[in-house]
Design a protein around this motif. Structure first.
Motif, mmCIF file in Angstrom:
data_model
loop_
_atom_site.group_PDB
_atom_site.id
_atom_site.type_symbol
_atom_site.label_atom_id
_atom_site.label_comp_id
_atom_site.label_asym_id
_atom_site.label_seq_id
_atom_site.Cartn_x
_atom_site.Cartn_y
_atom_site.Cartn_z
ATOM 1 N N TRP A 1 -43.797 -84.320 68.391
ATOM 2 C CA TRP A 1 -44.226 -83.772 67.202
ATOM 3 C C TRP A 1 -44.202 -82.460 67.473
ATOM 4 C CZ3 TRP A 1 -49.444 -86.068 64.878
ATOM 5 C CH2 TRP A 1 -49.312 -87.397 64.974
ATOM 6 N N GLN A 2 -43.959 -81.778 66.050
ATOM 7 C CA GLN A 2 -43.848 -80.152 66.202
ATOM 8 C C GLN A 2 -45.081 -79.824 65.361
ATOM 9 O OE1 GLN A 2 -41.014 -78.091 67.227
ATOM 10 N NE2 GLN A 2 -40.800 -80.171 68.067
ATOM 11 N N PHE A 3 -45.810 -78.887 65.879
ATOM 12 C CA PHE A 3 -46.844 -78.395 65.375
ATOM 13 C C PHE A 3 -46.718 -76.821 64.768
ATOM 14 C CE2 PHE A 3 -48.737 -81.884 67.579
ATOM 15 C CZ PHE A 3 -49.949 -82.472 66.790
ATOM 16 N N ASN A 4 -47.207 -76.669 63.517
ATOM 17 C CA ASN A 4 -47.194 -75.062 63.345
ATOM 18 C C ASN A 4 -48.584 -74.812 62.708
ATOM 19 O OD1 ASN A 4 -43.983 -76.076 62.488
ATOM 20 N ND2 ASN A 4 -44.284 -74.126 63.057
ATOM 21 N N PHE A 5 -48.994 -73.613 63.203
ATOM 22 C CA PHE A 5 -50.486 -73.052 62.798
ATOM 23 C C PHE A 5 -50.201 -71.876 61.906
ATOM 24 C CE2 PHE A 5 -54.299 -71.182 63.081
ATOM 25 C CZ PHE A 5 -55.215 -72.019 63.422
ATOM 26 N N MET A 6 -50.618 -71.782 60.743
ATOM 27 C CA MET A 6 -50.538 -70.816 59.761
ATOM 28 C C MET A 6 -51.943 -69.964 59.415
ATOM 29 S SD MET A 6 -48.269 -73.159 57.004
ATOM 30 C CE MET A 6 -48.113 -71.675 55.821
ATOM 31 N N GLY A 7 -52.104 -68.866 60.077
ATOM 32 C CA GLY A 7 -53.436 -68.211 59.734
ATOM 33 C C GLY A 7 -53.367 -67.329 58.572
ATOM 34 N N ALA A 8 -54.189 -67.454 57.591
ATOM 35 C CA ALA A 8 -54.126 -66.576 56.666
ATOM 36 C C ALA A 8 -55.058 -65.389 56.532
ATOM 37 C CB ALA A 8 -54.462 -67.292 55.238
ATOM 38 N N GLY A 9 -54.498 -63.999 56.986
ATOM 39 C CA GLY A 9 -55.376 -62.950 57.076
ATOM 40 C C GLY A 9 -56.113 -63.094 58.634
ATOM 41 N N ILE A 10 -55.917 -63.788 59.480
ATOM 42 C CA ILE A 10 -56.431 -63.872 60.501
ATOM 43 C C ILE A 10 -55.716 -63.844 61.927
ATOM 44 C CG2 ILE A 10 -58.495 -65.034 59.770
ATOM 45 C CD1 ILE A 10 -57.140 -67.671 61.297
ATOM 46 N N ASN A 11 -56.056 -63.513 63.058
ATOM 47 C CA ASN A 11 -55.321 -63.784 64.146
ATOM 48 C C ASN A 11 -55.222 -65.231 64.735
ATOM 49 O OD1 ASN A 11 -54.206 -63.684 66.694
ATOM 50 N ND2 ASN A 11 -55.150 -62.136 67.495
ATOM 51 N N SER A 12 -54.025 -65.739 63.906
ATOM 52 C CA SER A 12 -54.122 -67.186 64.338
ATOM 53 C C SER A 12 -53.806 -67.695 65.738
ATOM 54 C CB SER A 12 -52.721 -67.977 63.475
ATOM 55 O OG SER A 12 -51.812 -67.260 63.995
ATOM 56 N N PHE A 13 -53.437 -66.717 66.764
ATOM 57 C CA PHE A 13 -53.202 -67.035 67.761
ATOM 58 C C PHE A 13 -54.638 -67.421 68.779
ATOM 59 C CE2 PHE A 13 -49.905 -64.529 65.952
ATOM 60 C CZ PHE A 13 -48.874 -65.311 66.344
ATOM 61 N N HIS A 14 -55.806 -66.860 68.300
ATOM 62 C CA HIS A 14 -56.904 -67.117 68.947
ATOM 63 C C HIS A 14 -57.394 -68.673 68.974
ATOM 64 C CE1 HIS A 14 -58.844 -62.767 68.492
ATOM 65 N NE2 HIS A 14 -57.715 -62.579 69.196
ATOM 66 N N GLN A 15 -57.046 -69.292 67.800
ATOM 67 C CA GLN A 15 -57.340 -70.652 67.547
ATOM 68 C C GLN A 15 -56.196 -71.617 68.137
ATOM 69 O OE1 GLN A 15 -60.435 -71.691 66.210
ATOM 70 N NE2 GLN A 15 -59.650 -73.518 67.445
ATOM 71 N N SER A 16 -55.002 -71.054 67.877
ATOM 72 C CA SER A 16 -53.702 -72.249 68.180
ATOM 73 C C SER A 16 -53.572 -72.123 69.755
ATOM 74 C CB SER A 16 -52.629 -71.661 67.435
ATOM 75 O OG SER A 16 -52.220 -70.304 68.008
ATOM 76 N N ARG A 17 -53.785 -71.133 70.276
ATOM 77 C CA ARG A 17 -53.512 -70.977 71.855
ATOM 78 C C ARG A 17 -54.845 -72.079 72.425
ATOM 79 N NH1 ARG A 17 -53.229 -64.486 72.594
ATOM 80 N NH2 ARG A 17 -50.953 -64.305 71.909
ATOM 81 N N LYS A 18 -55.871 -72.281 71.953
ATOM 82 C CA LYS A 18 -57.031 -73.240 72.474
ATOM 83 C C LYS A 18 -56.401 -74.652 72.491
ATOM 84 C CE LYS A 18 -60.803 -70.162 70.948
ATOM 85 N NZ LYS A 18 -61.984 -70.237 70.114
ATOM 86 N N TRP A 19 -55.554 -74.671 71.360
ATOM 87 C CA TRP A 19 -55.142 -76.295 71.179
ATOM 88 C C TRP A 19 -53.727 -76.459 71.853
ATOM 89 C CZ3 TRP A 19 -55.969 -76.431 65.423
ATOM 90 C CH2 TRP A 19 -57.398 -76.292 64.964
ATOM 91 N N GLY A 20 -53.024 -75.288 72.586
ATOM 92 C CA GLY A 20 -51.823 -75.692 73.191
ATOM 93 C C GLY A 20 -50.884 -75.643 72.299
ATOM 94 N N ILE A 21 -50.986 -75.131 71.028
ATOM 95 C CA ILE A 21 -49.913 -74.547 70.254
ATOM 96 C C ILE A 21 -49.327 -73.492 70.729
ATOM 97 C CG2 ILE A 21 -49.030 -74.309 67.920
ATOM 98 C CD1 ILE A 21 -51.517 -76.113 67.078
ATOM 99 N N SER A 22 -47.779 -73.431 70.794
ATOM 100 C CA SER A 22 -47.264 -72.351 71.252
ATOM 101 C C SER A 22 -47.522 -70.928 70.251
ATOM 102 C CB SER A 22 -45.874 -72.347 71.673
ATOM 103 O OG SER A 22 -44.823 -72.626 70.382
ATOM 104 N N ASP A 23 -47.093 -69.643 70.759
ATOM 105 C CA ASP A 23 -47.314 -68.733 70.013
ATOM 106 C C ASP A 23 -45.953 -68.756 68.948
ATOM 107 O OD1 ASP A 23 -49.508 -67.724 71.251
ATOM 108 O OD2 ASP A 23 -48.504 -65.943 71.952
ATOM 109 N N GLU A 24 -44.758 -69.167 69.487
ATOM 110 C CA GLU A 24 -43.679 -69.439 68.696
ATOM 111 C C GLU A 24 -43.693 -70.147 67.506
ATOM 112 O OE1 GLU A 24 -42.959 -67.465 72.013
ATOM 113 O OE2 GLU A 24 -43.762 -69.725 72.115
ATOM 114 N N GLN A 25 -44.637 -71.060 67.565
ATOM 115 C CA GLN A 25 -44.976 -72.134 66.392
ATOM 116 C C GLN A 25 -46.373 -71.703 65.854
ATOM 117 O OE1 GLN A 25 -44.320 -75.920 68.148
ATOM 118 N NE2 GLN A 25 -42.536 -76.224 67.050
ATOM 119 N N SER A 26 -46.730 -70.535 65.819
ATOM 120 C CA SER A 26 -47.912 -69.950 65.287
ATOM 121 C C SER A 26 -47.639 -68.679 64.410
ATOM 122 C CB SER A 26 -49.150 -69.787 66.280
ATOM 123 O OG SER A 26 -49.446 -70.751 66.870
#
Length: 224
Positions: free
Chosen positions: A148-173
């Motif tokens: 599975w490919q996971f993409n995390f889209m943060g609207a006006g926030i630092n999305s990496f704070h959340q996506s990293r907690k879930w193991g989603i790579s920075d490249e896909q955030s």
């Protein structure tokens, strides 16, 4: 010296795109731009063969499955009537439940179906009661093991704070500037482009490019 052969594209496989869309009250600031950009996203996928789509909207009021496993040509526009906002952001619970529902849906689909799971939010977790970040990370890692490919889209926030907690790579955030409608559109367009290329077998992942980050106004990528 023999000529090197160009890499051949992977065969196109059936693909399920799952879009988890934040409908909490704070989305009001980018409300119209989000509707327009989401419609651009799904329209950008219309020429992709063998593609189905599910849309889930979430807030503390409800986790609403708008449609499930719908052929991309049949996916309706998002409208003010079908996108009503309010409430808080149970991000972990909504993501966990949607992944579980997707796993169930795959049982009735062709073996080898690709999954692209897009998560869009303008806030970090603030209202989940049933699941934890650690539980969700384990579930996501399991699904990543299936491809599975996971993409995390943060609207006006630092999305990496959340996506990293879930193991989603920075490249896909990606973090996008939700105050600029053109940057909202560019972010959703990037997702459509990357998803279509992945579904069509042209690339092996849905990573964002440097150009896509620039057009989206991502100012957090690469920072701690």
């Amino acid at each position: 010296m023999p000529k090197q052969r160009k890499p051949q594209p992977r065969p196109a496989m059936p693909t399920l795109v799952v879009f988890l869309l934040d409908k909490s009250g704070s989305m009001m600031d980018g409300y119209s731009a989000t509707i327009e950009a989401f419609n651009g996203f799904k329209n950008g996928l219309r020429e992709t063969p063998k593609l189905k789509m599910s849309l889930v909207q979430f807030c503390t009021v409800s986790v609403l499955q708008s449609y499930t496993n719908l052929d991309i040509l049949e996916v309706p526009d998002l409208t003010p009537e079908t996108y009503r906002i309010g409430g808080g952001t149970p991000l972990v619970d909504a993501t966990y439940k949607t992944i579980m529902a997707t796993q169930d849906a795959l049982k009735s689909m062709m073996n080898g179906t690709k999954v692209v799971f897009c998560i869009q939010t303008d806030g970090e977790e603030n209202a989940s009661r049933e699941h934890t970040n650690d539980q969700l990370k384990l579930l996501i890692e399991q699904c990543q093991g299936y491809g599975w490919q996971f993409n995390f889209m943060g609207a006006g926030i630092n999305s990496f704070h959340q996506s990293r907690k879930w193991g989603i790579s920075d490249e896909q955030s990606i973090s996008y500037d939700s105050s600029q409608p053109n940057m909202v559109r560019e972010t959703f367009f990037a997702n459509a482009h990357n998803t279509s290329a992945y579904a069509s077998g042209l690339v092996g992942n849905t990573n964002y490019s440097a150009v896509q980050r620039m057009k989206s106004g991502d100012k957090f990528y690469g920072k701690v």
